[in-house]
Enzyme design. Structure first.
Site, PDB file in Angstrom:
ATOM      1  N   HIS A  95      15.612   1.375  -1.506  1.00  0.00           N
ATOM      2  CA  HIS A  95      14.436   1.643  -0.682  1.00  0.00           C
ATOM      3  C   HIS A  95      13.558   0.401  -0.578  1.00  0.00           C
ATOM      4  CE1 HIS A  95      11.058   3.691   1.156  1.00  0.00           C
ATOM      5  NE2 HIS A  95      11.828   4.751   1.291  1.00  0.00           N
ATOM      6  N   HIS A  96      13.051   0.181   0.629  1.00  0.00           N
ATOM      7  CA  HIS A  96      12.233  -1.018   0.869  1.00  0.00           C
ATOM      8  C   HIS A  96      10.929  -0.990   0.071  1.00  0.00           C
ATOM      9  CE1 HIS A  96      11.172  -4.675   2.772  1.00  0.00           C
ATOM     10  NE2 HIS A  96      11.832  -4.491   3.897  1.00  0.00           N
ATOM     11  N   ALA A  97      10.538   0.173  -0.425  1.00  0.00           N
ATOM     12  CA  ALA A  97       9.320   0.244  -1.238  1.00  0.00           C
ATOM     13  C   ALA A  97       9.453  -0.560  -2.525  1.00  0.00           C
ATOM     14  CB  ALA A  97       8.993   1.704  -1.563  1.00  0.00           C
TER      15      ALA A  97
END
Length: 472
Positions: A138-140
């Protein structure tokens, strides 16, 4: 406990429905570099031994009560490696076409938010006996530069490094709602202290944007309030994706860059513009105006990062798909990229990260839902998302297995359904094309257009090169 910064949190808020904000990381292994060859049990053991080298692999997110602050990362006491590492066989004959079709299926599913937001599929059966690790991250958790640090931690520099010994791990229990509320109230003063300087920076940015907007010349960069020209990539997302990837010789890209006096990123952007132009011509709608690409730009150097996260921002750059001549397109691209760099240097204190850091969670989530309902009409990410990340220059290893190729790409969004990302690795310039399956039926056409544009520039560079340059 670690609180997500504004951009980290934004990546979570943009999730939902058919919008998947996980990135794609692919390492293709060559088991022939190990005398014992490939072994699934051995690979599973390596993941077990190395999980502690990537602390984010054990972090799950928890929301802040009442939306008083951004979510937090906490260690997952129920972390189960087998829920994250899966095994699958690529359909025969295991070529790039079959592999990319499998990646499309792997990618097009949301990650389980009750667990750490990553998953790795070990893909066996590739041609030549190779094996791929296809990771959804996830880009988070991180931007592209942060992933480089993860690569350095997870993979070996040499095939002879000693085995990694994992220390004991005893995670604390998940924090209670009361604890999370207390942490949010504790962090509130520092958040409020950022309001005044950010407001001043935004005010200055508005002034600068207005000055740029006065001039319609393509030598000045596109700004947020300028709408991108309409195109087939500006639509809502379906649940399906199209994906393709290919390696180009990095030496050829450097040759074009050096001979024609531009940067490697200029060459990349010009080839993307050429690919998009060719694709739209085949679709019967050749571009008549410059398009707009969203491009990440580094804000915090890797050496100054205390932990993984999103320390990059984004800005816009003209994508000169409206120019037919490859050398004219490259020259215009160089001017556009330089203008974007200057614009970003003047406005980065009021970038998306600074603004999102202060906005309430419910407001950002509401805007994200509205953007999805309107199929991306907020025009946030313009026509195309592009990214160029310089990767490791030396080969990496997983145990004794050499990493033969490395591919990576980010996500697509409502309103910007095409992403073209390149990662360099050793002597390779590795391109990924990710698109919505309805917006782009065949990403191989875009990849072929990129290849044709690269070959045009290479031929032009060699035609201009002196005998001395050709000898080197």
């Amino acid at each position: 406990m670690r609180r997500l910064n504004g951009v980290d949190a934004l990546m979570l808020y943009l999730d939902g429905g058919s919008a998947y904000n996980h990135t794609l990381k692919i390492s293709v292994l060559d088991p022939s570099t190990d005398p014992d060859g490939w072994s699934w049990p051995k690979a599973r053991q390596m993941f077990e031994e190395r999980a502690h080298l990537l602390p984010v692999f054990r972090l799950r997110y928890l929301p802040t009560p009442l939306g008083l602050h951004h979510p937090i990362w906490v260690e997952d006491p129920e972390f189960d490696l087998d829920a994250h590492v899966r095994r699958v066989v690529c359909p025969a004959p295991g070529g790039m076409a079959e592999f990319c079709a499998l990646v499309e299926q792997i990618y097009a599913h949301p990650l389980d938010r009750d667990r750490p937001l990553w998953q790795t599929w070990v893909v066996e059966g590739l041609d030549g006996g190779r094996v791929a690790l296809v990771t959804l991250l996830h880009h988070a958790y991180s931007d592209g530069v942060g992933v480089l640090d993860m690569l350095a931690a997870f993979y070996n520099d040499t095939p002879d490094e000693a085995p990694v010994v994992a220390p004991p791990w005893e995670p604390p229990p998940l924090p209670s709602t009361r604890q999370r509320l207390g942490w949010a109230l504790r962090d509130l003063p520092s958040r409020l202290g950022k309001i005044a300087p950010t407001v001043r920076a935004v005010r200055d940015r508005v002034r600068i944007e207005r000055e740029f907007a006065k001039d319609g010349d393509r030598r000045v960069p596109p700004t947020f309030d300028r709408s991108a020209p309409p195109g087939p990539f500006q639509r809502g997302l379906s649940r399906s994706r199209r994906f393709s990837c290919e390696s180009f010789p990095l030496a050829e890209v450097r040759e074009v860059s050096k001979t024609l006096g531009v940067t490697i990123n200029d060459v990349f952007l010009a080839c993307v513009a050429g690919a998009v132009r060719r694709y739209l011509e085949r679709c019967g709608s050749p571009p008549t105006d410059a398009m707009v690409a969203t491009m990440p730009l580094a804000v915090t150097p890797a050496a100054e990062r205390a932990h993984p996260g999103n320390y990059s921002s984004v800005d816009y750059v003209w994508l000169r798909a409206d120019i037919a001549d490859p050398l004219e397109r490259l020259h215009a691209t160089h001017l556009a990229a330089e203008a974007t760099k200057q614009h970003f240097a003047q406005t980065k204190d009021a970038d998306v990260g600074a603004v999102v850091e202060l906005l309430p969670e419910r407001l950002i989530s509401g805007l994200a839902r509205a953007n999805a309902r309107t199929k991306g009409r907020f025009d946030t990410f313009k026509n195309v998302v592009v990214s160029n990340v310089p990767g490791p220059r030396e080969p990496r290893y997983l145990g004794r297995w050499r990493v033969d190729q490395w591919f990576s790409t980010g996500q697509i969004s409502h309103g910007a359904t095409l992403n073209m990302t390149v990662w360099s690795y050793c002597d390779q310039f590795n391109l990924c094309v990710m698109a919505d399956a309805v917006a782009v039926r065949n990403t191989w056409e875009l990849l072929g257009g990129f290849r044709a544009s690269h070959e045009e520039l290479l031929a032009a560079a060699r035609a201009q090169a002196t005998p001395k340059e050709m000898a080197t």
